[in-house]
Design an enzyme around this catalytic site. Structure first.
Site, short mmCIF file in Angstrom:
data_model
loop_
_atom_site.label_atom_id
_atom_site.label_comp_id
_atom_site.label_asym_id
_atom_site.label_seq_id
_atom_site.Cartn_x
_atom_site.Cartn_y
_atom_site.Cartn_z
N ASP A 274 -65.54 9.50 47.93
CA ASP A 274 -66.13 10.03 46.71
C ASP A 274 -67.60 9.63 46.64
O ASP A 274 -67.93 8.52 46.21
CB ASP A 274 -65.35 9.50 45.48
CG ASP A 274 -65.99 9.94 44.17
OD1 ASP A 274 -66.82 10.87 44.18
OD2 ASP A 274 -65.63 9.35 43.13
N LYS A 281 -73.63 9.16 43.50
CA LYS A 281 -73.54 7.75 43.12
C LYS A 281 -74.73 6.97 43.67
O LYS A 281 -75.30 7.37 44.68
CB LYS A 281 -72.24 7.15 43.69
CG LYS A 281 -70.97 7.61 43.02
CD LYS A 281 -69.75 6.96 43.64
CE LYS A 281 -68.47 7.42 42.97
NZ LYS A 281 -68.35 6.97 41.57
N ASP A 292 -61.17 5.55 47.33
CA ASP A 292 -60.83 6.44 46.23
C ASP A 292 -59.56 7.26 46.51
O ASP A 292 -59.17 8.12 45.74
CB ASP A 292 -62.03 7.36 45.93
CG ASP A 292 -62.09 7.78 44.48
OD1 ASP A 292 -61.44 7.14 43.64
OD2 ASP A 292 -62.79 8.77 44.18
N ASP A 351 -69.14 13.71 39.45
CA ASP A 351 -68.51 12.46 39.85
C ASP A 351 -67.20 12.21 39.09
O ASP A 351 -66.44 11.31 39.42
CB ASP A 351 -69.49 11.29 39.63
CG ASP A 351 -69.10 10.05 40.41
OD1 ASP A 351 -68.19 10.14 41.26
OD2 ASP A 351 -69.71 8.99 40.17
N GLU A 353 -64.53 13.74 39.38
CA GLU A 353 -63.82 14.72 40.21
C GLU A 353 -62.32 14.46 40.28
O GLU A 353 -61.54 15.37 40.48
CB GLU A 353 -64.41 14.71 41.63
CG GLU A 353 -63.85 13.66 42.60
CD GLU A 353 -64.08 12.22 42.16
OE1 GLU A 353 -65.01 11.99 41.37
OE2 GLU A 353 -63.32 11.33 42.59
N ARG A 355 -60.09 13.73 38.05
CA ARG A 355 -59.31 14.44 37.04
C ARG A 355 -59.20 15.93 37.36
O ARG A 355 -58.24 16.59 36.97
CB ARG A 355 -59.90 14.18 35.65
CG ARG A 355 -61.31 14.65 35.48
CD ARG A 355 -61.99 14.01 34.28
NE ARG A 355 -62.48 12.65 34.57
CZ ARG A 355 -63.08 11.87 33.68
NH1 ARG A 355 -63.25 12.29 32.43
NH2 ARG A 355 -63.47 10.66 34.01
N1 BES Z 1 -63.58 7.13 41.86
C1 BES Z 1 -64.41 6.99 40.71
C2 BES Z 1 -63.97 5.82 39.83
C3 BES Z 1 -64.31 4.47 40.33
C4 BES Z 1 -65.60 3.99 40.32
C5 BES Z 1 -63.30 3.64 40.78
C6 BES Z 1 -65.90 2.72 40.77
C7 BES Z 1 -63.57 2.38 41.21
C8 BES Z 1 -64.87 1.91 41.22
C9 BES Z 1 -64.37 8.25 39.87
O1 BES Z 1 -64.26 9.42 40.58
C10 BES Z 1 -65.66 8.29 39.13
O2 BES Z 1 -66.66 8.40 39.75
N2 BES Z 1 -65.58 8.18 37.82
C11 BES Z 1 -66.74 8.18 37.00
C12 BES Z 1 -66.45 9.01 35.79
C13 BES Z 1 -67.65 9.27 34.94
C14 BES Z 1 -68.62 10.17 35.67
C15 BES Z 1 -67.20 9.89 33.65
C16 BES Z 1 -67.02 6.72 36.61
O3 BES Z 1 -66.07 5.97 36.37
O4 BES Z 1 -68.19 6.35 36.59
ZN ZN Z 2 -63.36 9.33 42.38
MN MN Z 3 -66.16 10.13 41.19
#
Ligand code: BES
Ligand code: ZN
Ligand code: MN
Length: 498
Positions: A274, A281, A292, A351, A353, A355
């Site tokens: 991801d 990111k 991920d 990001d 993604e 969901r």
């Molecule tokens: N895979 C990530 C969540 C994540 C981030 C897990 C860091 C473990 C460590 C997910 O896809 C993501 O990027 N979520 C975003 C959501 C936001 C854009 C609403 C997040 O948590 O920042």
């Molecule tokens: Zn993710």
């Molecule tokens: Mn993400």
């Protein structure tokens, strides 16, 4: 390592080493007490001289103790008798194996399984011993050209239980503990695998191999063409920026006495990498986004544990494999996607993604008419902020499902904590242009993600586990944890015994 259980008396064991506990302050456990009598006070003499206080994790290795037929005795400090927790029990078990590995013994009989851990029985002592030992013996060296040398003489550990009547339960713990430990290490292996090797196609290979290995399992793969026909446009949108095509692996375990029994469905987020996509990111620790797919890894590991335990259930494990990359063809912020169930979603951040991949997968599994669906996902950084790395986040629209999972988490010592869902959170997901936005703002980020998913799970009882904080460790000990394989396996064990 080979494990077995027995109910024998400590004085009669002819073995390389006996492992017995000493509580703080200098108090012999019952097995140690018996050895002390047999050796005319040899152990209590040593303690009196101050060689072992009994603090948790202290050890003292003795050779040729008078009148004792075993070659060695390993005394292990257990801390205060009343304060022996699961965590401490696992730690002293791991410590004793570490010390045994440095001796020349090939076999040991452990009496630590006789200790009293608060609220636990012989079953749990044996099971946790196996899980803890396999945990501490794990390392991932697949890609090291020089494998680290591990001097491991110890090949066999026999766990003793205090009462003959405990033997049957101890045997069950041996079988189930070994199966769960195998599932955990299988999940770790997949999750630790680098993202240039472990891509969605790689996940399908593992899923297919399970079907070759177990008669109870059959696997089918859904490719992007089929996804397009099904209208899984949210899932496909995430995949579009990647050269590695998405695949959904459907692992069906059928072993219920009633073949038509409704299945329990486990869905795992399988983002093999991801990057964040166009909403890319920051560079720091981005390598960890290979994890991920930790949800998919844990579903895979749980299916393996399940098949090993041969539980009389129907269970379907679904690995939602996908990669999120930036590209000229990638989906963008502002795009509106029509999901498989018809709801439209405005992408405000590429990001978020997980969901999107999960919402279509959750619609896809309706076809199995599930008894219950549990999805497992490294879904939000917000969940790590809320709960840290000790508890997985649990969200559910069904109180009984939530309670069953929390109970399993407690039993398996693979902790989870419930977070709420509700219409207030749904409001945060409003979009000016579509039915839903894919993000709900900074507040309650783990919950709005769960809330988003709940829009796609109305046809069955459902729970969501956010494992962003629990699936792997960062820092010097970076590596997958294999969680929540113990929790899910326990949930299935409980389901099989009602
Ligand atoms: N895979 C990530 C969540 C994540 C981030 C897990 C860091 C473990 C460590 C997910 O896809 C993501 O990027 N979520 C975003 C959501 C936001 C854009 C609403 C997040 O948590 O920042
Ligand atoms: Zn993710
Ligand atoms: Mn993400």
């Amino acid at each position: 390592m080979e494990f077995s259980v027995k109910n024998g008396s400590v004085e009669k064991q002819r073995t390389g080493c006996l492992v017995v506990g000493v509580y703080e302050p200098r108090r012999l456990s019952s097995a140690a007490e018996q050895l002390d009598k047999l050796s005319d006070g040899y152990l209590s003499n040593l303690l009196r001289k101050g060689d072992l206080e009994g603090k948790a994790g202290q050890t003292l290795l003795l050779h040729s103790v008078p009148n004792v037929p075993a070659d060695r005795i390993l005394l292990v400090g257990c801390g205060k008798e009343r304060e022996l927790t699961e965590r401490q029990y696992k730690q002293i078990t791991q410590k004793s194996i570490q010390v045994l590995n440095e001796t020349g013994t090939t076999e040991a009989v452990s009496f630590l399984t006789e200790l009293h851990v608060k609220g636990r029985s012989a079953y749990w002592n044996v099971r946790f011993a196996i899980e803890a030992i396999q945990e501490s013996q794990y390392s991932y060296n697949e890609f090291k050209s020089i494998k680290p040398e591990t001097k491991r003489e110890l090949r066999r550990v026999i766990f003793n239980v205090a009462h003959r009547k405990d033997l049957a339960e101890a045997e069950r713990a041996l079988k189930q503990g070994s199966a769960i430990a195998l599932g955990v290490s299988a999940a770790k292996n997949v999750a630790n695998c680098p993202p240039n090797v472990c891509n969605p196609a790689y996940l399908t290979k593992l899923a297919t191999a399970l079907a070759e290995q177990y008669e109870t399992i059959s696997t089918t793969i859904v490719d992007e063409k089929q996804m397009a026909e099904l209208g899984m446009n949210a899932y496909l949108a995430v995949s579009r920026g990647s050269e590695n095509p998405a695949y959904l692996s459907v692992i069906e375990y059928k072993n219920h006495p009633n073949p038509d029994a409704k299945p329990i469905v486990l869905v795992g987020k399988g983002l093999t990498f991801d990057s964040g996509g166009i909403s890319i990111k920051p560079a720091e620790a981005m390598d960890e986004m290979k994890y991920d797919m930790g949800g998919a890894a844990s579903v895979y590991g749980t299916m393996k544990a399940l098949a090993e335990m041969n539980l009389p259930l129907n269970v379907i494990g679904v690995l939602a494999g996908c990669e999120n990359m930036p590209d000229g063809n990638a989906y963008r912020p502002g795009d509106i996607l029509t999901t498989m169930n018809g709801l439209t979603v405005e992408v405000l951040n590429t990001d978020a993604e997980g969901r999107l991949v999960l919402c279509d997968t959750l619609t896809y599994v309706e076809r199995f008419e599930p008894e219950v669906v549990v999805d497992v996902a490294t879904l939000t950084g917000a969940c790590m902020i809320a709960l840290g790395s000790h508890n997985s986040g649990l969200m559910s629209t069904h109180n009984t499902v939530a309670h069953d999972l929390l109970n399993a988490a407690e039993q398996a010592d693979d902790k989870a904590w419930r977070l709420p869902l509700g219409e207030e959170y749904q409001e945060q997901l409003k979009s000016n242009f579509a039915d839903l936005a894919n993000i709900g703002g900074r507040l309650g980020g783990a919950i709005t993600a769960g809330q988003f998913l709940s829009n796609f799970t109305k046809k069955y009882p459902w729970a969501h586990l956010d494992i962003a904080g629990t699936a792997w460790k960062s820092g010097a000990a970076k590596g997958a944890t294999g969680r929540p394989v113990p929790l899910l396996s326990q949930y299935l064990i409980n389901k099989a015994s009602i």
